[in-house]
Design an enzyme around this catalytic site. Structure first.
Site, PDB file in Angstrom:
ATOM      1  N   GLU A 377       0.844  -1.197   0.000  1.00  0.00           N
ATOM      2  CA  GLU A 377       0.000   0.000   0.000  1.00  0.00           C
ATOM      3  C   GLU A 377       0.884   1.253   0.000  1.00  0.00           C
ATOM      4  OE1 GLU A 377      -3.505   1.859   2.928  1.00  0.00           O
ATOM      5  OE2 GLU A 377      -1.861   0.654   3.759  1.00  0.00           O
ATOM      6  N   LYS A 439      -9.915   0.300  -1.769  1.00  0.00           N
ATOM      7  CA  LYS A 439     -10.189  -0.045  -0.376  1.00  0.00           C
ATOM      8  C   LYS A 439     -11.635   0.282  -0.013  1.00  0.00           C
ATOM      9  CE  LYS A 439      -8.272   0.625   4.271  1.00  0.00           C
ATOM     10  NZ  LYS A 439      -7.238   1.324   5.061  1.00  0.00           N
ATOM     11  N   CYS A 490      -4.632  -3.165   4.135  1.00  0.00           N
ATOM     12  CA  CYS A 490      -4.316  -2.717   5.498  1.00  0.00           C
ATOM     13  C   CYS A 490      -5.335  -3.198   6.525  1.00  0.00           C
ATOM     14  CB  CYS A 490      -4.167  -1.194   5.516  1.00  0.00           C
ATOM     15  SG  CYS A 490      -3.211  -0.584   6.926  1.00  0.00           S
TER      16      CYS A 490
END
Length: 623
Positions: A377, A439, A490
């Site tokens: 990321e 995301k 994440c």
């Protein structure tokens, strides 16, 4: 309202009716000083304080029956103290709510201190300490400390348990500010306060360890979803990613692991309560009565051991249909903490240079050529579609290595001006950028600011998040070279639904692109890696973690860490991972086990409240 002094006196007079020479029930009461409204008399005739336990002769006079004294410090469980405080609050000149709260804190000081110690023990069960047996020991301690208490007392004890637990578990947030650590800890502790109230309520039910375990699942269910989409950090399951409980994730996911840990703790508490009762067993353990009295403690301890060992009976399949060769590039950052980005293009250049070095090693025959390369990321700190220099550098690295690269980048949202997409982009050496994943669950106050216009005026630090991330609307299943991988970015690895949906959409292995540079060397990367380990077992998939500064890792489908990098170093991990199509029982069940267990916990609370009201004495103190 409980009966006043006159009602108590009437009851006392009624006790003498029928005795030889006793006064008639109609005889006038002799004059005397007025009785104190907040005091009652004990059998000896002296005033009894509001929090004093009634003596044997007081049973008929007490307006509220005493709570069962089943465990250590059971005398503290008497509800008269709370009742008396509630009575005086309704009278003119009675104590304020704040005064009552201060009195409660003083009265509960010792119990609160024990709860805080238990909370710290729960913190130690999580990474980086990994003392997982303390997880069910802490649960047992909370069960004992709330047993036989009122709901209000249980809530206070739960809060005292949770605040130090979350404060030290989430201490990695101190890079933002200790006020952020404290504020988030208070919010999360409120959920455990409700749990403490529930544990106190159901502690009078038969089978309370089972209902308590369901309440732990209900608490996590709520905390995982609210507020602002929830924050699942600190789930009991995440402290048990390398314990005998871990294989249970393949049957019911993280909720079943939490349930098993909480049930073990509840059974351990039950064994302690039963052992405490043995102190009064006649004859000790020298006769049959003593042995029979010891059976409940032995049974509870045996059941707790059985739950701990149950995970060993769960098969964790790892057989793969085929494999794929990958390379994980950890380019590193300039500085840890909030200013990890450094000068523009630095993080991107780090990852490009590491990939170019990998290409040289492949050409020289020192490393086998992978089928695909994974960047973390934010590996491109500039939008490659807005900055030509960023685009060109990525193209250079991808063409040099000659295989598709999964690139992490922040990209301007195409339809929402002012918003940003946190994306994983498949970059082909021939076709260039292609499919991408955005995301789905941006982090509140980190990647977007709720109520920005109002809060930014009060909390100026929120201005450091200049633009809000826009959530994606589909799963991260991407075709990268010969493999169909599921991208999870994440913190999304902490959320059951996102990972489950990605696997059910066809992911044969999972990739967690993450940027932990802000929280390096704080314990947060270890906590996140533990979540990857649990997801591997839960879904029967290899999990690849790619981090800018570490910890990058490869986790096998059985939860074992095969490779891991050090923090704040440049590293390239080259390995082969299994690709699996078989889905687990947990995948088929989805969220059903969690909903079922949570509902049972809530229904047990409702049943306990109804039973308590049904057994409450009427206004005359009679059943």
């Amino acid at each position: 309202m409980p009966p006043g002094p006159e009602t108590t006196a009437d009851a006392a007079d009624g006790d003498t009716v029928g005795r030889p020479g006793g006064p008639s029930s109609r005889s006038p009461r002799p004059p005397g000083p007025p009785a104190r409204p907040d005091a009652r008399e004990n059998a000896a005739g002296r005033p009894r304080a509001a929090d004093e336990q009634p003596e044997a002769g007081d049973a008929a006079k007490a307006p509220v029956p005493p709570a069962p004294a089943d465990g250590p410090d059971a005398s503290d469980a008497h509800p008269d103290a709370v009742s008396a405080a509630g009575d005086t609050a309704s009278r003119p000149g009675g104590p304020t709510r704040l005064t009552r709260l201060v009195r409660l804190a003083r009265r509960e000081a010792r119990r609160s201190a024990l709860a805080a110690v238990a909370g710290l023990a729960l913190t130690a069960s999580f990474p980086p300490y990994d003392l997982w047996p303390l997880s069910f020991v802490a649960v047992a301690a909370l069960a004992l400390l709330t047993r036989g208490r009122t709901a209000r007392q249980g809530a206070w004890t739960g809060f005292a348990f949770a605040l130090p637990f979350f404060f030290f578990l989430l201490r990695w947030l101190h890079v933002v500010g200790y006020d952020a650590v404290f504020g988030l800890s208070v919010i999360e502790a409120l959920f455990i306060a409700l749990l403490g109230a529930g544990l106190a309520v159901i502690s009078r039910l038969p089978g309370w360890p089972l209902w308590g375990a369901c309440l732990w699942v209900a608490q996590e269910w709520a905390r995982d979803r609210t507020p602002f989409g929830g924050f699942p950090w600190g789930r009991l399951a995440f402290a048990n990613t390398g314990s005998p409980f871990t294989p249970l994730a393949a049957l019911g996911g993280a909720p079943l692991v939490t349930f098993a840990v909480a049930l073990t703790g509840g059974l351990l508490a039950c064994a302690v309560v039963a052992a405490w009762r043995l102190r009064g067993a006649a004859g000790g353990l020298d006769d049959g009565r003593g042995l029979r009295a010891a059976l409940p403690a032995v049974e509870a301890a045996a059941l707790a051991a059985a739950v701990v060992l149950a995970g060993y009976a769960v098969p964790v399949p790892t057989k793969a249909a085929d494999t794929v060769d990958i390379a994980i590039v950890q380019g590193n950052v300039q500085n840890p903490g909030m200013n990890f980005l450094g000068r523009p293009m630095m993080i991107l250049n780090n990852h490009v240079d590491a990939t170019l070095a990998l290409a040289k090693d492949i050409k020289a025959g020192r490393v086998k050529k992978p089928d695909l390369v994974i960047w973390p990321e934010n590996s491109s700190d500039l939008d490659p579609f807005q900055y030509a220099e960023a685009y060109d550098r990525i193209e250079e690295a991808v063409r040099a290595v000659g295989v598709p690269v999964l690139v992490g980048a922040l990209v301007d949202h195409p339809g929402k001006p002012g918003y940003v997409d946190n994306q994983g982009i498949v970059w082909d050496p021939v076709k260039g950028p292609g499919a991408s994943y955005t995301k789905q669950h941006p982090v509140p106050f980190g990647e977007y600011v709720p109520f920005r216009q109002q809060l930014s005026k009060v909390i100026t630090r929120l201005q450091r998040v200049p633009r809000d991330f826009y959530p994606g609307d589909h799963t991260g299943v991407l075709k990268i070279g010969p493999a169909r991988l599921g991208d999870v970015i994440c913190f999304e690895v902490a959320y059951d639904e996102i990972v489950h949906d990605t696997v059910m959409a066809g992911a044969r292995a999972l990739v967690v692109q993450t940027n932990n540079a802000t929280y390096g060397r704080t314990g947060q990367p270890e906590q996140q890696l533990a979540m990857s380990r649990l997801r591997a077992v839960e879904h029967g998939r290899a999990v690849v973690t790619a981090a800018t500064s570490g910890i990058s890792a490869v986790v096998a489908p059985d939860g074992k860490v095969l490779h891991r990098s050090a923090e704040f170093t440049r590293d390239v991990i080259s390995t082969s991972i299994p690709l699996r199509d078989e889905i687990t029982v947990a995948d088929r069940a989805g969220a059903a086990p969690e909903w079922a267990l949570a509902m049972v916990g809530l229904l047990s609370c409702a049943a306990a409240i109804m039973i308590g009201r049904r057994g409450r004495p009427d206004e005359k103190g009679q059943q």
